[in-house]
Design an enzyme around this catalytic site. Structure first.
Site, mmCIF file in Angstrom:
data_model
loop_
_atom_site.group_PDB
_atom_site.id
_atom_site.type_symbol
_atom_site.label_atom_id
_atom_site.label_comp_id
_atom_site.label_asym_id
_atom_site.label_seq_id
_atom_site.Cartn_x
_atom_site.Cartn_y
_atom_site.Cartn_z
ATOM 1 N N SER A 32 1.378 -1.265 -0.049
ATOM 2 C CA SER A 32 0.076 0.185 0.235
ATOM 3 C C SER A 32 1.038 1.120 0.158
ATOM 4 C CB SER A 32 -0.850 -0.033 1.524
ATOM 5 O OG SER A 32 -2.185 0.821 1.341
ATOM 6 N N ASP A 66 -9.036 -6.332 -4.858
ATOM 7 C CA ASP A 66 -8.711 -5.346 -4.125
ATOM 8 C C ASP A 66 -8.845 -3.618 -5.649
ATOM 9 O OD1 ASP A 66 -7.071 -2.544 -3.266
ATOM 10 O OD2 ASP A 66 -4.838 -3.679 -3.365
ATOM 11 N N HIS A 75 -7.615 -5.557 -0.014
ATOM 12 C CA HIS A 75 -7.020 -4.347 0.134
ATOM 13 C C HIS A 75 -6.337 -4.941 1.308
ATOM 14 C CE1 HIS A 75 -3.929 -1.302 -0.413
ATOM 15 N NE2 HIS A 75 -4.070 -0.608 0.871
#
Length: 389
Positions: free
Chosen positions: A149, A328, A361
């Protein structure tokens, strides 16, 4: 087997020049290390953290058995990033609320808490600060830099800011920049915080209050975006809370007679979101949330190159592993493929895995066997190529 983690901290007189044109002096960076640095000092792996994580990447704190690091499933003896071979470093970013200098600390120039006056920081600023820490530890070159991320953005930026110091980059569930939708989600979360009556212009510390309502909403928004629709339906669906179901069970009221409420929590998903929002508001700093989400928004290495990601990544010399997850939607696989294409256009060595996982995610934090195997194989390859014991 988990490691025993030992928090550490180093103070730097600075000044550290920031992209905003400001500088910060007399700042500290919290960090942890796992494994041993070899004699050649070339087996170091830097792990960069995401929004609400910290330098506590792996292991547990002595006497605190439920204190596992946020990537403990990934890092440790015999794990994908094997600390019997690699010396792993986790660093808490400037502006965070987990030990490094941030808004909750006293500004030595004024004697007051920084609060809203803490300077704006960017991904590039964090990378520069990490480089200063590595210099202090006597580490000139990294076997790898990795992150998921926002951490993946830092890993990517390392290969551009310090191309000669990074041999491999592992970028997981990340992107070369945020989409307009992502920036919008961040802005809604920020507005929830700054419009909380307890925010007090960011100087709420002086008033002895915390803008918990805003933090709760910000976290609830985040949770919605971190998980996939399929996973949320599987976990919660349209189920009502047990308490609500129990209140109607065995009564003379039929489902059609159920009296709805506009105030109470009725659905399990509501309860889940409120629980996580409440928990988050107890430990995370509101000004830190504003700083970190802004850093996410600002990251865009292609901007300085007329929007060309290929031109931006031409500086990179590292070999890359990129991993994305099919569900995601916050950092969609298409964004990882943009990075892959730009690197291939520059004739860089790239491995790419797109994992079909249902978790959204958050998959980058979980124990998907295929995902873990990909990372393990890549680090085994690094070890073999570089003859690490």
């Amino acid at each position: 087997m988990s490691l025993v983690a030992v928090p550490q901290s180093l103070m730097f007189p600075g000044p550290l020049a920031l992209q905003s044109g400001h500088a910060i002096s007399d700042y500290s960076l919290a960090y942890e290390t796992y494994g041993e640095l070899n004699a050649a000092r070339d087996n170091a792996v830097l792990v960069c953290h995401a929004l609400n994580a910290s330098h506590h990447v792996a292991g547990v704190y002595e006497g605190q058995p439920r204190s596992e690091g946020w990537w403990d499933n990934m890092i440790g003896p015999g794990k994908p990033v094997d600390t019997r071979r690699f010396f792993v470093i986790g660093v808490n970013n400037l502006g965070s609320c987990f030990g490094s200098t941030g808004p909750m600390h006293v500004n030595p120039a004024t004697g007051r808490m920084y609060g809203a006056d803490f300077p704006v920081v960017t991904v590039e600023d964090w990378v520069n600060a990490q480089a200063v820490l590595l210099d202090a530890l006597g580490i000139d070159s990294l076997a790898a830099v990795m992150g998921g991320s926002l951490g993946g953005m830092q890993a990517l930026s390392w290969t551009l800011q310090y191309p000669e110091r990074v041999r491999h980059a592992v970028v997981v569930a990340s992107a070369p920049s945020l989409t307009a939708q992502n920036i919008a989600f961040n802005e809604v979360a920020r507005r929830a915080i700054v419009t909380d009556p307890d925010f007090n212009g960011g100087h709420f510390y002086e008033h002895g209050v915390v803008p918990k309502r805003g933090l709760r909403i910000a976290r609830m928004i985040g949770h919605i975006t971190y998980q996939s629709d399929d996973l949320m339906n599987e976990k919660f669906g349209r189920a009502l809370r047990d308490a609500v179901e129990g209140a109607t069970a065995g009564s003379s009221e039929s489902a059609a007679d159920f009296r709805y409420s506009t105030q109470e929590v009725e659905f399990q998903i509501e309860s889940y979101l409120r629980y996580n929002g409440d928990k988050f508001s107890e430990y995370f700093d509101a000004n830190t949330y504003l700083l970190i989400t802004r850093a996410l928004d600002y990251f865009d290495p292609a901007r300085a190159h007329g929007g060309s990601l290929k031109a931006a990544l031409a500086r990179a010399r590292a070999q890359f592993l990129l991993v994305s997850f099919t569900t995601d939607w916050r950092f969609a696989p298409a964004r990882s493929r943009e990075i892959v294409k730009a690197l291939l256009d520059n004739r860089r060595s790239v491995s790419y895995a797109e994992i079909d996982a249902p978790h959204g995610h958050d998959a980058f934090l979980l124990d998907d066997v295929r995902y873990m195997s990909v990372v393990r194989s890549y680090f085994e390859r690094i070890a073999a190529e570089e003859s690490l014991p």
